[in-house]
Design a protein around this motif. Structure first.
Motif, mmCIF file in Angstrom:
data_model
loop_
_atom_site.group_PDB
_atom_site.id
_atom_site.type_symbol
_atom_site.label_atom_id
_atom_site.label_comp_id
_atom_site.label_asym_id
_atom_site.label_seq_id
_atom_site.Cartn_x
_atom_site.Cartn_y
_atom_site.Cartn_z
ATOM 1 N N LEU A 1 17.015 18.644 -0.567
ATOM 2 C CA LEU A 1 16.592 18.274 -1.957
ATOM 3 C C LEU A 1 16.747 17.109 -2.357
ATOM 4 O O LEU A 1 16.061 16.424 -3.073
ATOM 5 C CB LEU A 1 17.001 19.623 -2.615
ATOM 6 N N ALA A 2 18.064 16.790 -2.410
ATOM 7 C CA ALA A 2 18.455 15.472 -2.913
ATOM 8 C C ALA A 2 17.674 14.435 -2.121
ATOM 9 O O ALA A 2 17.010 13.378 -3.082
ATOM 10 C CB ALA A 2 19.884 15.261 -2.809
ATOM 11 N N LYS A 3 17.609 14.256 -0.745
ATOM 12 C CA LYS A 3 16.752 13.350 -0.151
ATOM 13 C C LYS A 3 15.195 13.210 -0.735
ATOM 14 O O LYS A 3 14.737 12.196 -0.924
ATOM 15 C CB LYS A 3 16.654 13.893 1.525
ATOM 16 N N ILE A 4 14.658 14.810 -0.689
ATOM 17 C CA ILE A 4 13.210 14.313 -1.164
ATOM 18 C C ILE A 4 12.997 14.008 -2.707
ATOM 19 O O ILE A 4 12.026 13.164 -2.854
ATOM 20 C CB ILE A 4 12.774 16.007 -1.099
ATOM 21 N N GLN A 5 14.218 14.334 -3.192
ATOM 22 C CA GLN A 5 14.075 13.685 -4.985
ATOM 23 C C GLN A 5 14.192 12.076 -4.440
ATOM 24 O O GLN A 5 13.609 11.587 -5.421
ATOM 25 C CB GLN A 5 15.205 14.344 -5.588
ATOM 26 N N ASP A 6 14.989 11.619 -3.713
ATOM 27 C CA ASP A 6 15.301 10.177 -3.609
ATOM 28 C C ASP A 6 13.620 9.536 -3.434
ATOM 29 O O ASP A 6 13.657 8.647 -3.852
ATOM 30 C CB ASP A 6 15.999 9.997 -2.520
ATOM 31 N N GLU A 7 13.178 10.290 -2.450
ATOM 32 C CA GLU A 7 11.664 9.671 -2.070
ATOM 33 C C GLU A 7 10.749 9.611 -3.172
ATOM 34 O O GLU A 7 9.797 8.561 -3.274
ATOM 35 C CB GLU A 7 11.265 10.521 -0.809
ATOM 36 N N ALA A 8 10.933 10.666 -4.082
ATOM 37 C CA ALA A 8 10.038 10.786 -5.274
ATOM 38 C C ALA A 8 10.293 9.410 -6.248
ATOM 39 O O ALA A 8 9.527 8.763 -6.581
ATOM 40 C CB ALA A 8 10.181 11.792 -6.089
ATOM 41 N N GLY A 9 11.647 9.207 -6.251
ATOM 42 C CA GLY A 9 12.150 8.126 -7.060
ATOM 43 C C GLY A 9 11.782 6.753 -6.130
ATOM 44 O O GLY A 9 11.306 5.796 -7.239
ATOM 45 N N HIS A 10 11.696 6.630 -5.186
ATOM 46 C CA HIS A 10 11.251 5.526 -4.399
ATOM 47 C C HIS A 10 9.738 5.246 -4.802
ATOM 48 O O HIS A 10 9.340 4.017 -4.898
ATOM 49 C CB HIS A 10 11.600 5.630 -2.995
ATOM 50 N N GLY A 11 9.118 6.260 -4.578
ATOM 51 C CA GLY A 11 7.695 6.110 -5.062
ATOM 52 C C GLY A 11 7.247 5.614 -6.488
ATOM 53 O O GLY A 11 6.449 4.651 -6.472
ATOM 54 N N LEU A 12 8.036 6.176 -7.169
ATOM 55 C CA LEU A 12 7.939 5.519 -8.751
ATOM 56 C C LEU A 12 8.397 4.197 -8.838
ATOM 57 O O LEU A 12 7.650 3.407 -9.620
ATOM 58 C CB LEU A 12 8.319 6.685 -9.646
ATOM 59 N N TYR A 13 9.559 4.020 -8.467
ATOM 60 C CA TYR A 13 9.920 2.418 -8.441
ATOM 61 C C TYR A 13 8.813 1.604 -7.719
ATOM 62 O O TYR A 13 8.689 0.445 -8.455
ATOM 63 C CB TYR A 13 11.164 2.589 -7.534
ATOM 64 N N LEU A 14 8.350 1.980 -6.537
ATOM 65 C CA LEU A 14 7.423 1.117 -5.949
ATOM 66 C C LEU A 14 6.029 0.907 -6.718
ATOM 67 O O LEU A 14 5.375 -0.053 -6.726
ATOM 68 C CB LEU A 14 7.234 1.405 -4.601
ATOM 69 N N TYR A 15 5.616 2.080 -7.373
ATOM 70 C CA TYR A 15 4.482 2.111 -8.248
ATOM 71 C C TYR A 15 4.733 0.997 -9.233
ATOM 72 O O TYR A 15 3.729 0.149 -9.742
ATOM 73 C CB TYR A 15 4.034 3.294 -8.780
ATOM 74 N N SER A 16 6.077 0.910 -10.018
ATOM 75 C CA SER A 16 5.993 0.180 -10.995
ATOM 76 C C SER A 16 6.236 -1.141 -10.328
ATOM 77 O O SER A 16 5.639 -1.963 -11.149
ATOM 78 C CB SER A 16 7.412 0.387 -11.660
ATOM 79 N N ALA A 17 6.744 -1.651 -9.303
ATOM 80 C CA ALA A 17 6.750 -2.896 -8.571
ATOM 81 C C ALA A 17 5.343 -3.395 -8.505
ATOM 82 O O ALA A 17 4.854 -4.486 -8.887
ATOM 83 C CB ALA A 17 7.554 -2.943 -7.250
ATOM 84 N N ALA A 18 4.467 -2.550 -8.113
ATOM 85 C CA ALA A 18 2.895 -2.957 -7.915
ATOM 86 C C ALA A 18 2.268 -3.161 -9.125
ATOM 87 O O ALA A 18 1.609 -3.844 -9.368
ATOM 88 C CB ALA A 18 2.184 -1.718 -7.305
ATOM 89 N N GLU A 19 2.770 -2.292 -10.239
ATOM 90 C CA GLU A 19 2.120 -2.631 -11.667
ATOM 91 C C GLU A 19 2.562 -3.939 -12.108
ATOM 92 O O GLU A 19 1.637 -4.473 -13.030
ATOM 93 C CB GLU A 19 2.580 -1.291 -12.550
ATOM 94 N N THR A 20 3.477 -4.472 -11.842
ATOM 95 C CA THR A 20 3.894 -5.874 -12.115
ATOM 96 C C THR A 20 2.839 -6.920 -11.657
ATOM 97 O O THR A 20 2.808 -7.747 -12.159
ATOM 98 C CB THR A 20 5.256 -6.300 -12.063
#
Ligand code: FAQ
Length: 311
Positions: A68-87
Motif C-alpha cells: 500500500l505504501a509503495k502504491i501511494q508513493d506512485e500516486a505521489g510521484h504522478g502528482l509531483y510530475l504533473y506539477s513539474a509539467a504544469e511549470t
C-alpha cells in the motif's frame, strides 16, 4: 540554423546551467519536456493499477502495508510530475484529457497483467529497478523542476526495488511451488522490463535532440545494458534463470550479451494492443468520472469561501 537566443540557450545547457520555468526556452524544448514529463506522470498513475490488483490478496499484514505504501508513493510521484509539467505552461486537465482520450503515451510495461503474488516481487525488482536506472541520470537533466523532482522519486524507487527483491527472496527460498511462482514471474516480466528503456538507439527518434539538450544523458541501449548487467547476478543469487538462451558474459566488453528484443510486441503495445491497454484506460477514465463529484465539491467550497471573504 540557431537564432542568437537559441545559441545562448544551448551555451547555458552546455555549461551545465539548469533551465528554470521562467527562463526563455525554445518551443521545441518546452514541447519535448511536456511530452516526456507527462508520459512519466501518466506512467506513475497507470502504474498503480497492476499492483492495486493484489492489495486485497497480499499474503501477510506486513506485505500488505508495504505494498500500500509503495502504491501511494506512485500516486505521489504522478502528482509531483504533473506539477513539474504544469511549470511549462500546460494544465493538468489538458494532460489528463490526452491520457483519457488514448492520445498520450505511458510506459508499455503497465499493459501487462499481474497473474500471481510473485508479480509484486518481479515488478519491484525489475520494473522499479529499471525505473531507477533510467531516472538517476534524470536527477542531473537540464530542466530544474524535473531534475529536482527526480531526487525524491529515486529515493522512494529504491525502497520499492528492495521490497520487490525481498518478496523474490522469500519465494525463491520457499517451497518448490513458491520458487516456481518466482521463476514464472521472472519469465513474464523480463522482456517487457527491457522494453521500458525504449526502442534501440538506431530507432530512437527523439534521442539526438534530447541528448543535445541534456534531457537524456545516456542512450536507451546504454541504460538497457546497465539493467542487464546489474540484474543477472541478482537472478543468480536468487537461483532463478533469466529467460534468454543468448544471455552470455562477454569478457572483452565486460558486459552481458543478450538476445534480440521482440520489437513487434513493443510496437503492438505502443499502438494500444497490449494485453491490458484497454482495461487500464477504462479504469482510469472511470476513476476520473467517479471523482467528478469531489472535484465539483472542492470548487463549490472554494467559491463559498471566496464569496464569504468578499462580503
Ligand atoms: N513505453 O525516441 P524515443 C515508472 C515512445 S517508470 C511507451 O527513444 P524518448 C515507475 C517514446 O515516448 C516508467 N512508449 O523516446 C513505476 C516515443 O514516442 P513519442 C516511466 C515508449 O522520449 C514503477 C517513441 O517511443 N518512466 O513509472 C517507451 O527519447 C513501478 C520513440 O522513443 C519514464 O517515463 C515505452 N517503454 O525516450 C511506477 C522515464 N519507450 O513520445 C509504478 C522518463 C519509448 O515521440 C510501478 N522517460 N516510447 O510519441 C524517458 O526517459 C524517455 O521518455 C524514454 C523514451 C527513455 C522512455
Amino acid at each position: 540554423d540557431m537564432s542568437a537566443e537559441e545559441q545562448a540557450f544551448q551555451a547555458r545547457i552546455d555549461a551545465g546551467i539548469k533551465i528554470e520555468a521562467k527562463d526563455w526556452m525554445p518551443e521545441a524544448y518546452r514541447k519535448t519536456l511536456i511530452r516526456q514529463i507527462s508520459q512519466h506522470a501518466h506512467s506513475e498513475i497507470v502504474g498503480q493499477l497492476p499492483e492495486g490488483n493484489w492489495v486485497t490478496r497480499a499474503p501477510t499484514l506486513k506485505r500488505k502495508s508495504v505494498l500500500l505504501a509503495k502504491i501511494q508513493d506512485e500516486a505521489g510521484h504522478g502528482l509531483y510530475l504533473y506539477s513539474a509539467a504544469e511549470t511549462l505552461g500546460v494544465s493538468r486537465d489538458e494532460l489528463l484529457q490526452a491520457l483519457h482520450a488514448g492520445k498520450a503515451k505511458y510506459s508499455s510495461i503497465f499493459n501487462y497483467p499481474t497473474l500471481s503474488w510473485a508479480d509484486m516481487g518481479a515488478i519491484g525488482w525489475l520494473v522499479d529497478g529499471s525505473a531507477i536506472i533510467n531516472q538517476i541520470p534524470l536527477c542531473r537533466c537540464s530542466y530544474g523542476p524535473y531534475a529536482r523532482a527526480m531526487i525524491r522519486v529515486c529515493k522512494e524507487e529504491s525502497f520499492h526495488a528492495r521490497q520487490g527483491y525481498d518478496i523474490m527472496m522469500s519465494l525463491a527460498q520457499g517451497t518448490p511451488e513458491q520458487k516456481a511462482m518466482a521463476q514464472d514471474a521472472l519469465n513474464r516480466w523480463w522482456w517487457p522490463s527491457l522494453m521500458m528503456f525504449g526502442p534501440s538507439d538506431a530507432e530512437s527518434v527523439n534521442s539526438a535532440q534530447s541528448t543535445a539538450w541534456r534531457i537524456k544523458l545516456f542512450s536507451n541501449d546504454e541504460l538497457r545494458q546497465r539493467m542487464v548487467d546489474q540484474t543477472v547476478p541478482q537472478a543468480e543469487y536468487l537461483g532463478l534463470t533469466i529467460p534468454d538462451p543468448d544471455l552470455k558474459w562477454n569478457a572483452e566488453r565486460g558486459s552481458y550479451d543478450f538476445g534480440e528484443i521482440d520489437w513487434s510486441e513493443f510496437q503492438n503495445v505502443l499502438k494500444g494492443n497490449g494485453p491490458c491497454n484497454r482495461e487500464r484506460l477504462r479504469t482510469r477514465v472511470k476513476a476520473y468520472e467517479d471523482g467528478a463529484w469531489f472535484r465539483d465539491a472542492l470548487v463549490a467550497h472554494a467559491d463559498k469561501k471566496a464569496a464569504a471573504k468578499a462580503a
